[in-house]
Design a protein around this motif. Structure first.
Motif, PDB file in Angstrom:
ATOM      1  N   GLU A   6       0.814  -1.232   0.000  1.00 22.47           N
ATOM      2  CA  GLU A   6       0.000   0.000   0.000  1.00 22.47           C
ATOM      3  C   GLU A   6       0.833   1.262   0.000  1.00 22.47           C
ATOM      4  O   GLU A   6       0.454   2.268  -0.553  1.00 22.47           O
ATOM      5  N   ARG A   7       1.970   1.166   0.710  1.00 20.38           N
ATOM      6  CA  ARG A   7       2.702   2.409   0.902  1.00 20.38           C
ATOM      7  C   ARG A   7       3.113   3.024  -0.429  1.00 20.38           C
ATOM      8  O   ARG A   7       3.004   4.229  -0.612  1.00 20.38           O
ATOM      9  N   TRP A   8       3.569   2.190  -1.392  1.00 16.08           N
ATOM     10  CA  TRP A   8       4.048   2.755  -2.650  1.00 16.08           C
ATOM     11  C   TRP A   8       2.901   3.317  -3.478  1.00 16.08           C
ATOM     12  O   TRP A   8       3.077   4.255  -4.251  1.00 16.08           O
ATOM     13  N   ASP A  50      13.042   7.715  -1.136  1.00 14.87           N
ATOM     14  CA  ASP A  50      13.011   6.720  -0.048  1.00 14.87           C
ATOM     15  C   ASP A  50      14.223   5.783  -0.071  1.00 14.87           C
ATOM     16  O   ASP A  50      14.853   5.539   0.938  1.00 14.87           O
ATOM     17  N   ARG A  51      14.541   5.215  -1.256  1.00 16.18           N
ATOM     18  CA  ARG A  51      15.670   4.280  -1.392  1.00 16.18           C
ATOM     19  C   ARG A  51      16.764   4.972  -2.193  1.00 16.18           C
ATOM     20  O   ARG A  51      16.482   5.494  -3.286  1.00 16.18           O
ATOM     21  N   LEU A  52      17.976   4.930  -1.692  1.00 15.04           N
ATOM     22  CA  LEU A  52      19.066   5.591  -2.405  1.00 15.04           C
ATOM     23  C   LEU A  52      19.449   4.810  -3.658  1.00 15.04           C
ATOM     24  O   LEU A  52      19.607   3.591  -3.624  1.00 15.04           O
ATOM     25  N   TYR A  57      20.905  -0.115   6.365  1.00 17.79           N
ATOM     26  CA  TYR A  57      20.705   0.909   7.405  1.00 17.79           C
ATOM     27  C   TYR A  57      19.736   0.413   8.477  1.00 17.79           C
ATOM     28  O   TYR A  57      19.956   0.621   9.668  1.00 17.79           O
ATOM     29  N   PHE A  58      18.650  -0.246   8.033  1.00 19.85           N
ATOM     30  CA  PHE A  58      17.694  -0.782   9.021  1.00 19.85           C
ATOM     31  C   PHE A  58      18.400  -1.811   9.908  1.00 19.85           C
ATOM     32  O   PHE A  58      18.292  -1.792  11.129  1.00 19.85           O
ATOM     33  N   TRP A  59      19.118  -2.706   9.222  1.00 20.24           N
ATOM     34  CA  TRP A  59      19.826  -3.783   9.937  1.00 20.24           C
ATOM     35  C   TRP A  59      20.877  -3.192  10.875  1.00 20.24           C
ATOM     36  O   TRP A  59      20.954  -3.546  12.060  1.00 20.24           O
ATOM     37  N   PRO A  81      11.904  -6.074   9.619  1.00 24.49           N
ATOM     38  CA  PRO A  81      12.135  -4.696   9.188  1.00 24.49           C
ATOM     39  C   PRO A  81      10.942  -4.072   8.465  1.00 24.49           C
ATOM     40  O   PRO A  81      10.960  -2.885   8.153  1.00 24.49           O
ATOM     41  N   TYR A  82       9.908  -4.882   8.157  1.00 26.54           N
ATOM     42  CA  TYR A  82       8.838  -4.353   7.288  1.00 26.54           C
ATOM     43  C   TYR A  82       7.552  -5.143   7.505  1.00 26.54           C
ATOM     44  O   TYR A  82       7.579  -6.368   7.641  1.00 26.54           O
ATOM     45  N   ASP A  83       6.424  -4.445   7.504  1.00 21.17           N
ATOM     46  CA  ASP A  83       5.129  -5.060   7.803  1.00 21.17           C
ATOM     47  C   ASP A  83       4.812  -6.282   6.942  1.00 21.17           C
ATOM     48  O   ASP A  83       4.240  -7.263   7.445  1.00 21.17           O
ATOM     49  N   GLY A  93       7.956  -4.195  12.957  1.00 25.41           N
ATOM     50  CA  GLY A  93       7.567  -3.988  11.564  1.00 25.41           C
ATOM     51  C   GLY A  93       7.877  -2.570  11.135  1.00 25.41           C
ATOM     52  O   GLY A  93       8.554  -1.822  11.851  1.00 25.41           O
ATOM     53  N   GLN A  94       7.386  -2.227   9.958  1.00 26.68           N
ATOM     54  CA  GLN A  94       7.605  -0.876   9.440  1.00 26.68           C
ATOM     55  C   GLN A  94       6.602  -0.580   8.352  1.00 26.68           C
ATOM     56  O   GLN A  94       6.308  -1.454   7.523  1.00 26.68           O
ATOM     57  N   ASP A  95       6.111   0.610   8.337  1.00 29.97           N
ATOM     58  CA  ASP A  95       5.237   1.219   7.310  1.00 29.97           C
ATOM     59  C   ASP A  95       3.810   1.479   7.766  1.00 29.97           C
ATOM     60  O   ASP A  95       3.077   2.152   7.059  1.00 29.97           O
ATOM     61  N   ALA A  96       3.413   0.915   8.915  1.00 30.84           N
ATOM     62  CA  ALA A  96       2.039   1.127   9.377  1.00 30.84           C
ATOM     63  C   ALA A  96       1.024   0.805   8.294  1.00 30.84           C
ATOM     64  O   ALA A  96       0.099   1.578   8.016  1.00 30.84           O
ATOM     65  N   TYR A 148       6.009   4.013  11.840  1.00 30.30           N
ATOM     66  CA  TYR A 148       5.159   4.877  11.017  1.00 30.30           C
ATOM     67  C   TYR A 148       6.032   5.904  10.316  1.00 30.30           C
ATOM     68  O   TYR A 148       6.747   6.664  10.970  1.00 30.30           O
ATOM     69  N   LYS A 149       5.978   5.843   8.992  1.00 31.27           N
ATOM     70  CA  LYS A 149       6.691   6.847   8.200  1.00 31.27           C
ATOM     71  C   LYS A 149       5.626   7.509   7.331  1.00 31.27           C
ATOM     72  O   LYS A 149       5.116   6.874   6.397  1.00 31.27           O
ATOM     73  N   ASP A 150       5.264   8.709   7.654  1.00 27.19           N
ATOM     74  CA  ASP A 150       4.151   9.369   6.983  1.00 27.19           C
ATOM     75  C   ASP A 150       4.521   9.655   5.519  1.00 27.19           C
ATOM     76  O   ASP A 150       5.280  10.581   5.225  1.00 27.19           O
TER      77      ASP A 150
HETATM   78  C1  GAL Z   1      11.991   0.067   1.898  1.00 31.74           C
HETATM   79  C2  GAL Z   1      11.216   1.154   2.591  1.00 31.74           C
HETATM   80  C3  GAL Z   1      10.351   0.534   3.645  1.00 31.74           C
HETATM   81  C4  GAL Z   1       9.481  -0.570   3.057  1.00 31.74           C
HETATM   82  C5  GAL Z   1      10.271  -1.524   2.193  1.00 31.74           C
HETATM   83  C6  GAL Z   1       9.413  -2.497   1.439  1.00 31.74           C
HETATM   84  O1  GAL Z   1      12.835   0.603   0.945  1.00 31.74           O
HETATM   85  O2  GAL Z   1      12.066   2.113   3.154  1.00 31.74           O
HETATM   86  O3  GAL Z   1       9.560   1.538   4.246  1.00 31.74           O
HETATM   87  O4  GAL Z   1       8.440   0.013   2.325  1.00 31.74           O
HETATM   88  O5  GAL Z   1      11.084  -0.814   1.280  1.00 31.74           O
HETATM   89  O6  GAL Z   1       8.563  -1.851   0.544  1.00 31.74           O
END
Ligand code: GAL
Length: 353
Positions: free
Chosen positions: A39-41, A114-116, A172-174, A235-237, A264-267, A285-287
């Motif tokens: 959903e986030r994307w 978001d991603r480098l 970075y998350f790790w 690291p991610y929902d 998790g991550q992304d809400a 939560y990353k708005d």
């Molecule tokens: C990462 C992003 C996370 C999560 C993940 C999977 O790059 O920073 O928030 O969305 O991708 O989509």
């Protein structure tokens, strides 16, 4: 910067493209997002498109279906159609060097979203969240939820998941999570029974929940026959949901066998519901509305020959240059402060019903 001077004076770019002089009105912005499977994307893409349109831009929003070749073809198409600026959330951070050279030759500025994007000097700016901090928040959550500092003589079990190996955010998350967790692992208070403590043993290609579920099935059957698992770093929902399915299938979440702490991550909605139901424990939560806004502000500044606001000029070395970045703050969410997502309009109350 080549892109700016060309956009500014309407000269012929190196690659032969002609640029409309000055201003930005009516210019088309290419927005290349990785996938609609999360959903986030979808929200990132539509939020950006809406905000760009409100400033008078046209937008071309494309999703790569998590296939690198699709994304490259989409970006090539954006370049050949003369889009004035590209905002890209890469599928594989290292796979865009050639296509970005073409963007550069055509005088098109690029914002990494978001991603480098790695290995290319042709990345002008980076808009993201403080990714290292995301990991530290997840690690700290596990330490606090298990009350490790108050129970120094007790041991707890933990398993570790990492994101996609081709996404620069993964390390970075790790790294952030390990800063917090490793001291407890080193002194034996946190025990990873599988022994899989290196990032490359824990990655999840394309952040796929099904892949995570299979790995979790395997970890559980091989290491947790009679021992219970106390925590999972996810690291991610989407990964958390896969992990929880595996846990459920071996009886966690029933009477005497509570779910472990699962981050998790992304809400995402499914995870927020899972948190409310007492399954997943936490998310970050990353708005995405704020991130979209930041990218739009950056793009608008670039196209008006202004310097975009950045707040980090050191951290994000992509191997070819240190990319100036604007990093937003991530927020930890669990059952206690979940209402914040509704209060801030990020999730609708009726969607939670
Ligand atoms: C990462 C992003 C996370 C999560 C993940 C999977 O790059 O920073 O928030 O969305 O991708 O989509």
């Amino acid at each position: 910067m080549l892109a700016l001077s060309l956009a500014g004076c309407g000269q012929e770019a190196k690659g032969g493209s002609r640029y409309r002089p000055g201003g930005a009105a009516g210019a088309t912005i290419g927005i290349a997002m990785p996938t609609k499977s999360s959903e986030r994307w979808i929200a990132d893409g539509t939020n950006m498109a809406r905000q760009f349109q409100a400033k008078g831009y046209r937008t071309d929003l494309q999703y790569g279906d998590d296939k690198v070749e699709n994304q490259v073809a989409q970006i090539e198409n954006m370049i050949s159609r003369g889009h004035r600026l590209l905002v890209i959330a890469a599928i594989d951070g290292s796979a865009l060097t050639d296509v970005l050279r073409r963007a550069k030759d055509a005088g098109i500025p690029v914002i990494s979203y978001d991603r480098l994007i790695l290995g290319s000097p042709n990345v002008d700016y980076y808009a993201s969240f403080d990714n290292e901090r995301v990991g530290r928040i997840q690690g700290r959550y596990i330490v606090d939820a298990l009350r490790l500092d108050a129970k120094k003589d007790e041991k707890f079990t933990l398993e570790l998941f990492a994101g996609s190996p081709d996404d620069n955010n993964t390390k970075y998350f790790w790294g952030g999570a390990m800063t917090v967790l490793k001291p407890y692992m080193d002194r034996g208070q946190l025990v990873v029974r599988s022994g899989q403590t290196r990032m490359n043993q824990a990655t999840t290609l394309r952040w796929d929940g099904g892949t995570a579920q299979k790995r979790m099935d395997d970890l559980l059957s091989k290491n947790y026959g009679s021992t219970e698992l106390d925590a999972v770093l996810s690291p991610y929902d989407g990964i958390s949901i896969g992990v929880i399915s595996a846990l459920k299938s071996v009886g966690y979440g029933t009477g005497g066998k509570p779910y472990p702490v699962v981050t998790g991550q992304d809400a995402e909605l499914a995870s927020v519901k899972s948190i409310r139901a007492g399954q997943q424990t936490q998310t970050v939560y990353k708005d995405t509305r704020k991130l979209a806004r930041q990218a739009v502000l950056m793009a608008d500044a670039v196209l008006h020959h202004r310097k975009p606001r950045v707040n980090d000029t050191k951290t994000y070395d992509n191997g070819a240059r240190v990319v100036p970045a604007f990093l937003l703050d991530p927020v930890s969410i669990d059952r206690k402060n979940l209402h914040r997502l509704v209060d801030e309009g990020y999730i609708k109350a009726e969607d939670l019903r």
